[in-house]
Design a protein around this motif. Structure first.
Motif, mmCIF file in Angstrom:
data_model
loop_
_atom_site.group_PDB
_atom_site.id
_atom_site.type_symbol
_atom_site.label_atom_id
_atom_site.label_comp_id
_atom_site.label_asym_id
_atom_site.label_seq_id
_atom_site.Cartn_x
_atom_site.Cartn_y
_atom_site.Cartn_z
ATOM 1 N N PHE A 84 0.821 -1.264 -0.067
ATOM 2 C CA PHE A 84 -0.013 0.340 0.030
ATOM 3 C C PHE A 84 1.066 1.148 0.119
ATOM 4 C CE2 PHE A 84 -3.147 -3.053 1.611
ATOM 5 C CZ PHE A 84 -4.310 -2.858 0.949
ATOM 6 N N ILE A 85 1.956 1.284 0.860
ATOM 7 C CA ILE A 85 2.718 2.559 0.817
ATOM 8 C C ILE A 85 3.446 2.653 -0.262
ATOM 9 C CG2 ILE A 85 4.968 3.223 2.264
ATOM 10 C CD1 ILE A 85 2.396 4.308 3.763
ATOM 11 N N SER A 86 3.927 1.626 -0.867
ATOM 12 C CA SER A 86 4.902 1.856 -2.276
ATOM 13 C C SER A 86 4.023 2.411 -3.313
ATOM 14 C CB SER A 86 5.648 0.517 -2.455
ATOM 15 O OG SER A 86 4.765 -0.323 -2.595
ATOM 16 N N PHE A 87 2.802 1.484 -3.456
ATOM 17 C CA PHE A 87 1.703 2.193 -4.357
ATOM 18 C C PHE A 87 1.509 3.574 -4.450
ATOM 19 C CE2 PHE A 87 -2.537 2.992 -5.838
ATOM 20 C CZ PHE A 87 -2.731 2.483 -7.096
ATOM 21 N N ALA A 88 1.232 4.157 -3.056
ATOM 22 C CA ALA A 88 0.899 5.627 -2.733
ATOM 23 C C ALA A 88 1.958 6.613 -3.118
ATOM 24 C CB ALA A 88 0.392 5.653 -1.355
ATOM 25 N N ILE A 89 3.161 6.191 -2.636
ATOM 26 C CA ILE A 89 4.173 7.022 -2.865
ATOM 27 C C ILE A 89 4.659 7.114 -4.350
ATOM 28 C CG2 ILE A 89 6.813 7.074 -2.466
ATOM 29 C CD1 ILE A 89 6.110 6.240 0.343
ATOM 30 N N GLY A 90 4.636 5.866 -4.914
ATOM 31 C CA GLY A 90 4.912 5.441 -6.414
ATOM 32 C C GLY A 90 3.842 6.706 -7.250
ATOM 33 N N ILE A 169 10.417 4.207 5.814
ATOM 34 C CA ILE A 169 9.336 3.650 6.165
ATOM 35 C C ILE A 169 9.573 2.190 6.629
ATOM 36 C CG2 ILE A 169 6.774 3.304 5.787
ATOM 37 C CD1 ILE A 169 7.378 5.484 3.842
ATOM 38 N N LEU A 170 9.177 2.059 7.699
ATOM 39 C CA LEU A 170 9.529 0.329 8.207
ATOM 40 C C LEU A 170 8.038 -0.013 8.390
ATOM 41 C CD1 LEU A 170 10.875 -2.044 9.486
ATOM 42 C CD2 LEU A 170 10.554 -0.859 11.599
ATOM 43 N N SER A 171 7.799 -1.258 7.675
ATOM 44 C CA SER A 171 6.651 -1.969 7.528
ATOM 45 C C SER A 171 6.803 -3.275 7.965
ATOM 46 C CB SER A 171 5.797 -1.700 6.411
ATOM 47 O OG SER A 171 6.481 -2.316 5.466
ATOM 48 N N SER A 251 -4.920 -8.711 7.403
ATOM 49 C CA SER A 251 -5.965 -8.362 6.329
ATOM 50 C C SER A 251 -5.763 -7.241 5.646
ATOM 51 C CB SER A 251 -7.385 -8.569 6.981
ATOM 52 O OG SER A 251 -7.634 -7.334 7.638
ATOM 53 N N PHE A 252 -6.843 -7.028 4.707
ATOM 54 C CA PHE A 252 -6.928 -5.946 3.780
ATOM 55 C C PHE A 252 -6.972 -4.857 4.795
ATOM 56 C CE2 PHE A 252 -9.256 -2.572 1.799
ATOM 57 C CZ PHE A 252 -8.630 -2.400 0.561
ATOM 58 N N THR A 253 -7.834 -4.849 5.678
ATOM 59 C CA THR A 253 -8.557 -3.920 6.577
ATOM 60 C C THR A 253 -7.381 -3.346 7.296
ATOM 61 O OG1 THR A 253 -10.740 -4.814 6.626
ATOM 62 C CG2 THR A 253 -10.281 -3.020 7.866
ATOM 63 N N ASN A 254 -6.786 -4.145 8.309
ATOM 64 C CA ASN A 254 -5.834 -3.431 9.009
ATOM 65 C C ASN A 254 -4.519 -3.013 8.525
ATOM 66 O OD1 ASN A 254 -4.747 -6.026 8.848
ATOM 67 N ND2 ASN A 254 -4.768 -6.470 10.716
ATOM 68 N N ASN A 255 -4.160 -3.654 7.179
ATOM 69 C CA ASN A 255 -3.004 -3.128 6.568
ATOM 70 C C ASN A 255 -3.285 -1.862 5.816
ATOM 71 O OD1 ASN A 255 -0.586 -5.399 5.916
ATOM 72 N ND2 ASN A 255 -2.607 -6.146 6.976
ATOM 73 N N ALA A 256 -4.440 -1.714 5.245
ATOM 74 C CA ALA A 256 -4.780 -0.365 4.417
ATOM 75 C C ALA A 256 -5.027 0.621 5.148
ATOM 76 C CB ALA A 256 -6.439 -0.855 3.736
ATOM 77 N N LEU A 257 -5.326 0.383 6.455
ATOM 78 C CA LEU A 257 -5.854 1.608 7.378
ATOM 79 C C LEU A 257 -4.382 2.189 7.862
ATOM 80 C CD1 LEU A 257 -7.762 3.260 8.860
ATOM 81 C CD2 LEU A 257 -8.013 1.644 10.525
ATOM 82 N N MET A 263 0.597 7.569 5.402
ATOM 83 C CA MET A 263 0.560 8.362 4.616
ATOM 84 C C MET A 263 0.118 9.935 4.717
ATOM 85 S SD MET A 263 2.236 7.459 1.523
ATOM 86 C CE MET A 263 1.661 8.910 0.712
ATOM 87 N N ALA A 264 -1.149 9.994 5.606
ATOM 88 C CA ALA A 264 -1.376 11.270 6.121
ATOM 89 C C ALA A 264 -0.231 12.020 6.824
ATOM 90 C CB ALA A 264 -2.656 11.048 6.805
ATOM 91 N N ASP A 265 0.438 11.324 7.771
ATOM 92 C CA ASP A 265 1.497 11.996 8.470
ATOM 93 C C ASP A 265 2.419 12.214 7.465
ATOM 94 O OD1 ASP A 265 -0.159 12.032 10.636
ATOM 95 O OD2 ASP A 265 1.334 10.729 11.837
ATOM 96 N N ILE A 266 2.997 11.218 6.703
ATOM 97 C CA ILE A 266 4.219 11.690 5.779
ATOM 98 C C ILE A 266 3.675 12.931 4.776
ATOM 99 C CG2 ILE A 266 5.205 10.930 3.761
ATOM 100 C CD1 ILE A 266 5.093 8.050 4.602
#
Length: 311
Positions: A84-90, A169-171, A251-257, A263-266
């Motif tokens: 999710f993070i790499s998609f958003a940043i990309g 960013i550490l995930s 799951s999708f939910t806790n990962n996506a959230l 991303m909001a804080d970044i």
């Protein structure tokens, strides 16, 4: 207002038509009407909608796009949150993305790691992630490291980017990765954000900004410091004896959230709005089922052995 007007022209129009001036000012305040320097020309590219979103937050989309273009993002862990993070940043066309992960794709990953498919099972996550990110934005510069995070790989990345802005960013999902990455970032004075989850609680922070905010070791609020007094490392016991034999409910939910919160804080960090960073000097969480909010204060520790530098 279909065509550009000066402020005085608008006010004269309001007076002539008995429209309260405060109505216009309210629309400007909430970015429903924008000033010339914030105007985004409509065109079919990746940044158009992003800039409109930034303006809706009261941010300068053009300036923020430039911040992304000048920043190298190091993503440690390329699983669910890493996808999710790499998609958003990309999609925001950064200067460069550095992907670090030694894992290969498994079928159980596919419930949330949406940039992978069944055809990718057995391949390295970083390789497939790079391929799919570039297919969405062919202007991206991406380096991949098919290994788990280490002091050596982070040192090499920091050296290569020492003249550029860098954000880590550490995930990843281990205490050792958190400890190692946080220490390396503090030593090299690199901003750092940990994004993760605890069962149904998506959590981020503390957002480490060198010389400004707390690090994950301050006051040992996150219990990741070595337990020297008792002669053993509690986090290592937790990781080796418990975590290694069990799986987290991912799951999708806790990962996506979690990724969205990060991303909001970044975005606020790159806008230099530190007072609007939710995870500044705290671990910030949201229950993905109930939306209940959790906050663990991590105040800056002037005596922290990791980040105080003798202050």
């Amino acid at each position: 207002l279909l065509n550009k007007k000066t402020y005085d022209e608008v006010i004269k129009f309001c007076e002539k038509n008995n429209i309260n001036k405060s109505i216009f000012d309210t629309l400007v305040e909430h970015n429903l009407i924008v000033k010339e320097n914030l105007y985004v020309e409509k065109k079919d590219d990746l940044n158009f909608k992003n800039k409109l979103y930034f303006h809706a937050l009261g941010l300068n989309g053009n300036a923020l796009a430039k911040e992304f273009a000048d920043t190298t993002f190091v993503i440690v862990g390329c699983g669910g949150i890493g996808n999710f993070i790499s998609f958003a940043i990309g999609s925001l066309s950064p200067r460069k993305i550095e992907l670090i992960d030694g894992d290969k794709i498994e079928k159980s990953n596919l419930n949330r790691q949406f940039l992978f498919t069944e055809n990718d099972i057995g391949k390295y996550k970083v390789d497939v992630l790079k391929k799919n990110l570039v297919e969405r934005n062919n202007k991206l510069s991406i380096s991949e490291y098919k290994e788990y995070v280490s002091k050596e790989v982070l040192h090499n990345i920091f050296e290569q980017n020492k003249k550029n802005k860098t954000l880590v960013i550490l995930s990843g999902d281990s205490f050792s990765a958190l400890s190692l990455t946080a220490k390396a970032c503090v030593k090299s004075e690199i901003p750092f954000l940990n994004i993760g989850y605890l069962n149904d609680i998506s959590a981020i922070g503390p957002f480490y900004i060198p010389g400004i905010s707390s690090c994950p070791f301050c006051h040992n609020a996150l219990s990741i410091s070595d337990d020297i007094s008792s002669g053993h490392n509690e986090s290592k016991i937790l990781e080796d004896r418990i975590n290694a034999n069990n799986e987290a409910p991912s799951s999708f939910t806790n990962n996506a959230l979690a990724a969205s919160m990060g991303m909001a804080d970044i975005i606020e960090f790159l806008s230099h709005n530190y007072e609007r960073i939710n995870s500044l000097n705290k671990r910030f969480g949201i229950n993905s089922a109930t939306f209940e909010k959790y906050v663990l204060e991590v105040n800056r520790d002037r005596k922290c052995e990791i980040c105080s530098h003798g202050e």
